[in-house]
Write a protein that holds these residues in place. Sequence first.
Motif, PDB file in Angstrom:
ATOM      1  N   ASP A   1       0.812  -1.216   0.000  1.00 42.74           N
ATOM      2  CA  ASP A   1       0.000   0.000   0.000  1.00 42.74           C
ATOM      3  C   ASP A   1       0.849   1.271   0.000  1.00 42.74           C
ATOM      4  O   ASP A   1       0.352   2.350  -0.315  1.00 42.74           O
ATOM      5  CB  ASP A   1      -0.980   0.011   1.175  1.00 42.74           C
ATOM      6  N   LEU A   2       2.138   1.128   0.328  1.00 47.06           N
ATOM      7  CA  LEU A   2       3.052   2.267   0.298  1.00 47.06           C
ATOM      8  C   LEU A   2       4.019   2.180  -0.879  1.00 47.06           C
ATOM      9  O   LEU A   2       5.043   2.846  -0.908  1.00 47.06           O
ATOM     10  CB  LEU A   2       3.837   2.352   1.611  1.00 47.06           C
ATOM     11  N   GLY A   3       3.690   1.321  -1.847  1.00 49.44           N
ATOM     12  CA  GLY A   3       4.485   1.220  -3.052  1.00 49.44           C
ATOM     13  C   GLY A   3       5.638   0.230  -2.987  1.00 49.44           C
ATOM     14  O   GLY A   3       6.484   0.212  -3.871  1.00 49.44           O
ATOM     15  N   GLY A   4       5.676  -0.588  -1.960  1.00 45.69           N
ATOM     16  CA  GLY A   4       6.764  -1.559  -1.822  1.00 45.69           C
ATOM     17  C   GLY A   4       6.302  -2.973  -2.062  1.00 45.69           C
ATOM     18  O   GLY A   4       5.195  -3.215  -2.555  1.00 45.69           O
ATOM     19  N   THR A   5       7.162  -3.901  -1.702  1.00 48.38           N
ATOM     20  CA  THR A   5       6.847  -5.318  -1.886  1.00 48.38           C
ATOM     21  C   THR A   5       7.024  -6.114  -0.600  1.00 48.38           C
ATOM     22  O   THR A   5       6.884  -7.334  -0.607  1.00 48.38           O
ATOM     23  CB  THR A   5       7.758  -5.934  -2.967  1.00 48.38           C
ATOM     24  N   SER A   6       7.333  -5.452   0.499  1.00 46.76           N
ATOM     25  CA  SER A   6       7.587  -6.132   1.769  1.00 46.76           C
ATOM     26  C   SER A   6       6.298  -6.595   2.420  1.00 46.76           C
ATOM     27  O   SER A   6       5.236  -5.993   2.240  1.00 46.76           O
ATOM     28  CB  SER A   6       8.316  -5.190   2.735  1.00 46.76           C
ATOM     29  N   THR A   7       6.431  -7.650   3.205  1.00 51.37           N
ATOM     30  CA  THR A   7       5.305  -8.113   4.002  1.00 51.37           C
ATOM     31  C   THR A   7       5.211  -7.254   5.263  1.00 51.37           C
ATOM     32  O   THR A   7       6.157  -6.523   5.608  1.00 51.37           O
ATOM     33  CB  THR A   7       5.488  -9.580   4.427  1.00 51.37           C
ATOM     34  N   THR A   8       4.111  -7.366   5.947  1.00 49.85           N
ATOM     35  CA  THR A   8       3.949  -6.641   7.200  1.00 49.85           C
ATOM     36  C   THR A   8       5.037  -7.054   8.187  1.00 49.85           C
ATOM     37  O   THR A   8       5.615  -6.205   8.873  1.00 49.85           O
ATOM     38  CB  THR A   8       2.555  -6.901   7.801  1.00 49.85           C
ATOM     39  N   GLN A   9       5.341  -8.342   8.259  1.00 47.69           N
ATOM     40  CA  GLN A   9       6.364  -8.823   9.182  1.00 47.69           C
ATOM     41  C   GLN A   9       7.732  -8.247   8.857  1.00 47.69           C
ATOM     42  O   GLN A   9       8.499  -7.895   9.751  1.00 47.69           O
ATOM     43  CB  GLN A   9       6.433 -10.348   9.182  1.00 47.69           C
ATOM     44  N   GLU A  10       8.055  -8.117   7.586  1.00 43.62           N
ATOM     45  CA  GLU A  10       9.333  -7.526   7.196  1.00 43.62           C
ATOM     46  C   GLU A  10       9.424  -6.057   7.619  1.00 43.62           C
ATOM     47  O   GLU A  10      10.481  -5.603   8.064  1.00 43.62           O
ATOM     48  CB  GLU A  10       9.542  -7.670   5.685  1.00 43.62           C
ATOM     49  N   VAL A  11       8.328  -5.347   7.509  1.00 42.78           N
ATOM     50  CA  VAL A  11       8.315  -3.956   7.928  1.00 42.78           C
ATOM     51  C   VAL A  11       8.431  -3.879   9.457  1.00 42.78           C
ATOM     52  O   VAL A  11       9.193  -3.047   9.992  1.00 42.78           O
ATOM     53  CB  VAL A  11       7.051  -3.214   7.434  1.00 42.78           C
ATOM     54  N   VAL A  12       7.726  -4.743  10.159  1.00 45.95           N
ATOM     55  CA  VAL A  12       7.832  -4.774  11.634  1.00 45.95           C
ATOM     56  C   VAL A  12       9.267  -5.069  12.038  1.00 45.95           C
ATOM     57  O   VAL A  12       9.813  -4.408  12.932  1.00 45.95           O
ATOM     58  CB  VAL A  12       6.861  -5.827  12.220  1.00 45.95           C
ATOM     59  N   ASP A  13       9.900  -6.037  11.389  1.00 43.13           N
ATOM     60  CA  ASP A  13      11.292  -6.359  11.697  1.00 43.13           C
ATOM     61  C   ASP A  13      12.211  -5.167  11.435  1.00 43.13           C
ATOM     62  O   ASP A  13      13.153  -4.910  12.203  1.00 43.13           O
ATOM     63  CB  ASP A  13      11.748  -7.570  10.878  1.00 43.13           C
ATOM     64  N   ALA A  14      11.941  -4.419  10.378  1.00 39.26           N
ATOM     65  CA  ALA A  14      12.750  -3.235  10.070  1.00 39.26           C
ATOM     66  C   ALA A  14      12.565  -2.154  11.141  1.00 39.26           C
ATOM     67  O   ALA A  14      13.543  -1.498  11.538  1.00 39.26           O
ATOM     68  CB  ALA A  14      12.382  -2.688   8.691  1.00 39.26           C
ATOM     69  N   VAL A  15      11.352  -1.967  11.600  1.00 35.85           N
ATOM     70  CA  VAL A  15      11.092  -0.988  12.660  1.00 35.85           C
ATOM     71  C   VAL A  15      11.812  -1.411  13.936  1.00 35.85           C
ATOM     72  O   VAL A  15      12.469  -0.599  14.594  1.00 35.85           O
ATOM     73  CB  VAL A  15       9.582  -0.791  12.902  1.00 35.85           C
ATOM     74  N   ILE A  16      11.722  -2.680  14.286  1.00 32.13           N
ATOM     75  CA  ILE A  16      12.414  -3.177  15.479  1.00 32.13           C
ATOM     76  C   ILE A  16      13.917  -2.964  15.330  1.00 32.13           C
ATOM     77  O   ILE A  16      14.594  -2.548  16.274  1.00 32.13           O
ATOM     78  CB  ILE A  16      12.070  -4.655  15.735  1.00 32.13           C
ATOM     79  N   GLY A  17      14.448  -3.253  14.148  1.00 26.07           N
ATOM     80  CA  GLY A  17      15.856  -3.017  13.899  1.00 26.07           C
ATOM     81  C   GLY A  17      16.248  -1.558  14.034  1.00 26.07           C
ATOM     82  O   GLY A  17      17.324  -1.244  14.528  1.00 26.07           O
ATOM     83  N   ALA A  18      15.366  -0.677  13.614  1.00 25.69           N
ATOM     84  CA  ALA A  18      15.633   0.755  13.716  1.00 25.69           C
ATOM     85  C   ALA A  18      15.591   1.238  15.168  1.00 25.69           C
ATOM     86  O   ALA A  18      16.190   2.263  15.500  1.00 25.69           O
ATOM     87  CB  ALA A  18      14.644   1.550  12.869  1.00 25.69           C
ATOM     88  N   LEU A  19      14.898   0.499  16.019  1.00 24.35           N
ATOM     89  CA  LEU A  19      14.852   0.860  17.441  1.00 24.35           C
ATOM     90  C   LEU A  19      16.154   0.521  18.160  1.00 24.35           C
ATOM     91  O   LEU A  19      16.476   1.135  19.168  1.00 24.35           O
ATOM     92  CB  LEU A  19      13.692   0.139  18.141  1.00 24.35           C
ATOM     93  N   ASP A  20      16.868  -0.456  17.659  1.00 27.61           N
ATOM     94  CA  ASP A  20      18.103  -0.903  18.334  1.00 27.61           C
ATOM     95  C   ASP A  20      19.234   0.066  18.166  1.00 27.61           C
ATOM     96  O   ASP A  20      19.364   0.850  17.348  1.00 27.61           O
ATOM     97  CB  ASP A  20      18.531  -2.271  17.821  1.00 27.61           C
TER      98      ASP A  20
END
Length: 51
Positions: A32-51
Amino acid sequence: MMPRHLQFPSFADRLETAVKWVISESHDRTKDLGGTSTTQEVVDAVIGALD
């Protein structure tokens, strides 16, 4: 918004910053934002950005 409501403003700020970074700077976006990632991949990226 939930962390802020639960009186965790510092964590809310960190979480908002991580989400904004993932959406604007990383390649992890859902369809929906123009990408190809799954919701889980985006969640993992957000978690990674928190570290």
